[in-house]
Structure formats: C-alpha cells, structure tokens
Write a protein that holds these residues in place. Structure first.
Motif, PDB file in Angstrom:
ATOM      1  N   GLU A 218      36.177  47.684  28.572  1.00  0.00           N
ATOM      2  CA  GLU A 218      37.583  47.432  28.221  1.00  0.00           C
ATOM      3  C   GLU A 218      38.637  47.833  29.035  1.00  0.00           C
ATOM      4  O   GLU A 218      39.662  47.516  29.428  1.00  0.00           O
TER       5      GLU A 218
ATOM      6  N   SER B 150      31.040  48.977  26.235  1.00  0.00           N
ATOM      7  CA  SER B 150      31.981  48.363  25.974  1.00  0.00           C
ATOM      8  C   SER B 150      33.468  48.918  25.991  1.00  0.00           C
ATOM      9  O   SER B 150      34.260  48.139  26.623  1.00  0.00           O
ATOM     10  N   GLN B 151      33.464  50.269  25.804  1.00  0.00           N
ATOM     11  CA  GLN B 151      34.867  51.064  26.225  1.00  0.00           C
ATOM     12  C   GLN B 151      35.099  50.836  27.657  1.00  0.00           C
ATOM     13  O   GLN B 151      36.110  50.719  28.233  1.00  0.00           O
TER      14      GLN B 151
ATOM     15  N   LEU C 139      43.966  51.986  23.132  1.00  0.00           N
ATOM     16  CA  LEU C 139      42.624  52.047  23.188  1.00  0.00           C
ATOM     17  C   LEU C 139      42.120  53.488  22.939  1.00  0.00           C
ATOM     18  O   LEU C 139      41.185  53.653  22.234  1.00  0.00           O
TER      19      LEU C 139
END
Length: 271
Positions: free
Chosen positions: A171, A167-168, A215
């Motif tokens: 993103e 998921s990182q 982030l």
C-alpha cells in the motif's frame, strides 16, 4: 513649431518615460504565487521516495537470500505447487489470473523455477537501490510494486509472507507512485507524450500525503485494536509485564522497560 524639440532629440520627460518602460520590461512581475514552491512538498516527496526505496531494498535483498530455502523447489513449502494450482483454476488464462492474483509468474510460460524467484529479487534490489540514490520515476515505482506483489502473491500458499507489513509495504509503495511526475496521454501524438510530457507531482501531492497520514493512523489504531482482540492480558493491561522479555527481536531498551513500575506499564498499554 518653435516649442517642438529638434528632430532626433527627446524632451527630459520623454527620456524619463522611456527609461521607466525599459526598466519595467527587464523586471517583469512574476505571475507565479510566491507560495507555489512551498506547496510543492518537494523535500517531503524526496524523503518519502528514498525511504520507500530503502524498505524495498531490504525486502528484495531478504527475498534473494531466503526465498529458495523457504519456497523454492527444494524449500520448506515450494511455491511452484501453489502457482500450478492457480493456473489450473484459471485454465491457464494469464490475464484473468493476473487480475485475480497479481504476479508476473503468470507470463513465464512454464512452471515456477528457483531462478525466477532469484531474478525477481535481484531486479528489485537493483532498481530499489537506484531509487535510494535519487531516481524519481513513476515507472520505477510501478515496477517495484509489481515485483514485490509478484513475490507476495506466489507466497500465498505459504505462511512466510502472511504478515501485516507485507500488505503495508504494497500500500505504501502504491501511494509512492503518485508522488512522482505522472505521464499524460492527452496529446495529439498519442503514446509519444508518455515519457516526454508529465503531470507535475505538485498537482496531486496534498491528497497523496493525506492518504499517507490515513495509512499511518490505520496502522497505529489497528495495532492497538488487534491486541485487544488477541488476548485477555491486553484487556487486563498486564501484557507488558512479560512482553519485553518474550520479544522475538527485543530492542536495546527492552531490558530497561521490563523493569519499569507496573503502573507505568499499565498506562503504556493505554497509550
């Protein structure tokens, strides 16, 4: 008049004035602020895009070599079954299914085959390699993001892509799209301006870079908080007594860190 200069000649003052006007016209003062180039973050954007492309390359090369064995038709947990279940859930509505579970495999018109997984990984590998070599294209970054999302989505029925870094990457890859010069549709000739006229990335660099900072902060803070929730030894600050000798992939310095004084290891948990 006797004081008037002869026809076709100029007085010394007129000559000087004419020279000044000519010089000024040749050396016009630029209206561009001197700090504009410094505010464009060109080097920062270049480095980020190359690094994101490199991470994509590793992800797609790894997917090509392992996805058949992990979730191919004869793999440990075939992804075809999960994709077939999704199609039944959404009554074969590709658009609704894509909006809920984004993957290009909604549009293949048949069951998921091994060559679909291979093709996704190969196309992603080639495209990410081109980005690493210097391509600056919003279309390339969108394509990489969709290709990676396709693999991650179809792997939801397994545990192979259920880690946080998947998921990182999605993103991070999404944010990298906005570091490129974006297309504009605000033209009288409609879609003709999509690839010809673009919004300079300098106009949206600062917000995107702040989102990257946010982030990084979330990843760092979240990595610490999940440890505090995940085990009593982290709360007692004793986990690093054993962490370095039980790492699945230890670093070259793990051997040295393991033998640090216990007081240092306890303070390292605080860090």
């Amino acid at each position: 008049s006797p004081s008037s200069p002869p026809c076709g000649k100029q007085t010394p003052s007129a000559t000087v004035t004419s020279s000044l006007i000519n010089a000024a016209s040749k050396h016009e003062v630029s209206t561009t602020p001197p700090s504009e180039s410094a505010q464009s973050f060109h080097v920062t954007k270049f480095v980020i895009l190359r690094l994101v492309g490199f991470v994509y390359l590793i992800a797609f090369v790894g997917a090509y070599h392992q996805n058949r064995g992990l979730m191919g038709s004869n793999g440990l947990v075939p992804a075809r079954q999960y994709m077939d279940q999704l199609k039944q859930t959404f009554d074969d509505s590709s658009v609704q299914g894509f909006l809920s579970h984004p993957t290009l495999y909604w549009f293949i018109g048949s069951s998921l085959e091994d060559w679909h997984l291979d093709a996704t990984a190969l196309i992603g590998s080639i495209l990410s390699l081109v980005v690493v070599m210097g391509l600056d294209s919003w279309l390339a970054m969108v394509s990489l993001w969709i290709l990676d999302f396709s693999i991650v989505t179809v792997a939801e029925g397994t545990s192979f892509y259920a880690y946080g870094w998947e998921s990182q990457l999605l993103e991070t890859g999404f944010l990298s799209i906005w570091l490129c010069d974006l297309p504009t549709l605000f033209r009288g000739d409609g879609m003709k301006g999509v690839f010809r006229d673009k919004i300079p990335s300098s106009s949206h660099s600062i917000p995107v870079l702040w989102l990257y900072r946010w982030l990084c902060a979330r990843i760092s803070i979240g990595a610490g908080l999940i440890k505090l929730r995940g085990g009593e030894c982290w709360q007692k600050k004793t986990c690093l007594y054993y962490h370095f000798e039980t790492q699945p992939i230890p670093s070259p310095m793990s051997f040295i860190f393991h033998f640090l004084p216990k007081g240092v290891l306890r303070r390292a948990v605080d860090l």
